[in-house]
Design a protein around this motif. Structure first.
Motif, PDB file in Angstrom:
ATOM      1  N   ALA A  12      24.732  47.399  18.043  1.00 59.74           N
ATOM      2  CA  ALA A  12      24.726  47.242  19.591  1.00 59.74           C
ATOM      3  C   ALA A  12      23.654  47.982  20.250  1.00 59.74           C
ATOM      4  N   THR A  13      22.510  48.411  19.647  1.00 58.35           N
ATOM      5  CA  THR A  13      21.337  48.706  20.491  1.00 58.35           C
ATOM      6  C   THR A  13      20.354  47.614  20.335  1.00 58.35           C
ATOM      7  N   PRO A  14      19.897  47.176  21.452  1.00 56.24           N
ATOM      8  CA  PRO A  14      18.893  45.758  21.446  1.00 56.24           C
ATOM      9  C   PRO A  14      17.870  46.131  20.392  1.00 56.24           C
ATOM     10  N   PRO A  15      17.293  45.003  19.706  1.00 54.19           N
ATOM     11  CA  PRO A  15      17.964  43.678  19.664  1.00 54.19           C
ATOM     12  C   PRO A  15      19.263  43.428  18.401  1.00 54.19           C
ATOM     13  N   VAL A  16      19.661  44.607  18.039  1.00 51.67           N
ATOM     14  CA  VAL A  16      20.757  44.681  16.917  1.00 51.67           C
ATOM     15  C   VAL A  16      22.004  44.533  17.137  1.00 51.67           C
ATOM     16  N   HIS A  17      22.703  43.488  16.485  1.00 54.34           N
ATOM     17  CA  HIS A  17      23.893  43.263  16.991  1.00 54.34           C
ATOM     18  C   HIS A  17      25.140  44.288  16.564  1.00 54.34           C
ATOM     19  N   GLY A  18      26.068  44.240  17.331  1.00 53.88           N
ATOM     20  CA  GLY A  18      27.103  45.318  17.170  1.00 53.88           C
ATOM     21  C   GLY A  18      28.289  44.926  16.245  1.00 53.88           C
ATOM     22  N   SER A  19      29.433  45.460  16.223  1.00 50.12           N
ATOM     23  CA  SER A  19      30.634  45.307  15.317  1.00 50.12           C
ATOM     24  C   SER A  19      31.827  44.821  15.921  1.00 50.12           C
ATOM     25  N   LEU A  20      31.671  44.694  17.205  1.00 48.47           N
ATOM     26  CA  LEU A  20      32.988  44.070  17.844  1.00 48.47           C
ATOM     27  C   LEU A  20      33.332  42.466  17.585  1.00 48.47           C
TER      28      LEU A  20
END
Length: 361
Positions: free
Chosen positions: A121-129
């Motif tokens: 969840a730090t652009p552009p990496v997707h997070g875990s929700l």
């Protein structure tokens, strides 16, 4: 290993105040040395809220849809080839940052400073929700059966507090001020206590936050005023440590300061904030020019500077107050990321030989 028809959904941020729960793609095979986790608990961090409301944090800007969330725990659903030590059904907490393991920072053991780190969840990496997340197995840590998964998700914010206290070298014999009684302020306070600090005072502008800290953790608390100048806040903090030294509780400091403000206002000073007249009333026992005692026998409070100040707010008032309040030769650790830029009293940093440290975890 192929996925057995797993259906995945995620909370996806499309823009400012535009968060959607939608279907989300998942790899058809689990890569080698990776595991697929069925996510069971995700904490909502202040950074998630900031991205939702502002679309950015400093230079990190959301320019395309991004899955939020990085404080997470779950159960291993599938295991890739080459994985050792994890099996389907294991309960794990996830380290959200995936470093390169090859750069200078990684080789020195400071992988959080890897400029190529892939952090949830730090652009552009997707997070875990999401329902499922695939992650390197070496960054998934087994949880004891006695620990709820919700607590496992809190391992990540707890690591922020541990890292900050390590940076500050908190240890027995040290006094510590924690600015900001939000979730991160709480974990910093608890970590400082665990590290053996002699005395800890936590501050906030919201009384209910401080009440929670006092009720649940027995914390020494100090209510501050957002309209105070940094110098006034620093003086208030030093008075709180001085008060505890002579056996006068920090709650009394806030009362004393308020009495001083009231006396100053009666003498014609502005009512807003804790002005210099009020601060003077507290430390000298005189209510502005009226000659009235600010708080009876408790007005003459000694000033005592904390050895360490950990700022979990990150705004002009708190950063500058931390520098002004800390003892000569002390340490100020900046954890909060409230403002992109603040002014720093550099001469004070130099003349007091303050160690001004960042903490990024």
């Amino acid at each position: 290993m192929s996925k057995m028809g797993l259906q995945n959904s995620a909370a996806v941020l499309h823009g400012i105040n535009d968060l959607r729960v939608q279907d989300w793609p998942i790899d058809t095979t689990v890569p080698a040395r990776h595991v697929t986790i069925a996510i069971k608990a995700v904490g909502i961090c202040g950074s998630d809220i900031h991205y939702l409301e502002h679309g950015r944090i400093g230079d990190f800007v959301v320019t395309q849809p991004m899955v939020i969330g990085h404080e997470s725990a779950g159960v291993v659903a599938e295991v890739g080839t080459g994985v050792v030590g994890l099996s389907v059904g294991d309960r794990v907490a996830l380290e959200p940052g995936v470093p390169c393991w090859h750069c200078k920072a990684c080789r020195e053991g400071r992988y959080n400073l890897d400029d190529k780190i892939q952090f949830f969840a730090t652009p552009p990496v997707h997070g875990s929700l999401a329902t499922y997340v695939t992650h390197p197995a070496e960054l998934c840590y087994k949880l004891p059966a006695s620990l709820p998964l919700e607590h496992g998700a809190m391992c990540e914010p707890l690591s922020v507090g541990i890292h900050a206290c390590r940076r500050a070298q908190v240890q027995p014999g040290r006094t510590v001020a924690v600015l900001g009684a939000g979730p991160i302020g709480f974990v910093v306070m608890l970590c400082a206590k665990t590290f053996g600090a002699d005395e800890i005072i936590i501050t906030d502008i919201q009384q209910h936050n401080l009440d929670f800290a006092k009720q649940h953790y027995g914390a020494h608390i100090l209510l501050t005023n957002p309209k105070s100048s940094p110098a006034e806040l620093a003086r208030q903090l030093q008075a709180a440590f001085g008060a505890s030294e002579v056996g006068y509780g920090t709650a009394g400091v806030a009362t004393t300061l308020q009495d001083g403000a009231t006396a100053a206002a009666a003498a014609g000073a502005p009512a807003a904030g804790l002005g210099s007249q009020a601060a003077s009333a507290v430390t000298s026992g005189i209510g502005a020019s009226s000659g009235t005692a600010a708080a009876g026998s408790h007005a003459n409070l000694p000033l005592r500077a904390p050895d360490i100040v950990i700022d979990c707010v990150g705004v002009q008032q708190s950063v500058e107050a931390a520098i002004r309040a800390v003892a000569p030769g002390g340490k100020v650790v900046l954890v909060g990321m409230g403002a992109a830029d603040v002014k720093v009293p550099v001469q004070l940093v130099t003349c007091k030989e303050i160690d001004l440290l960042g903490s990024f975890r």
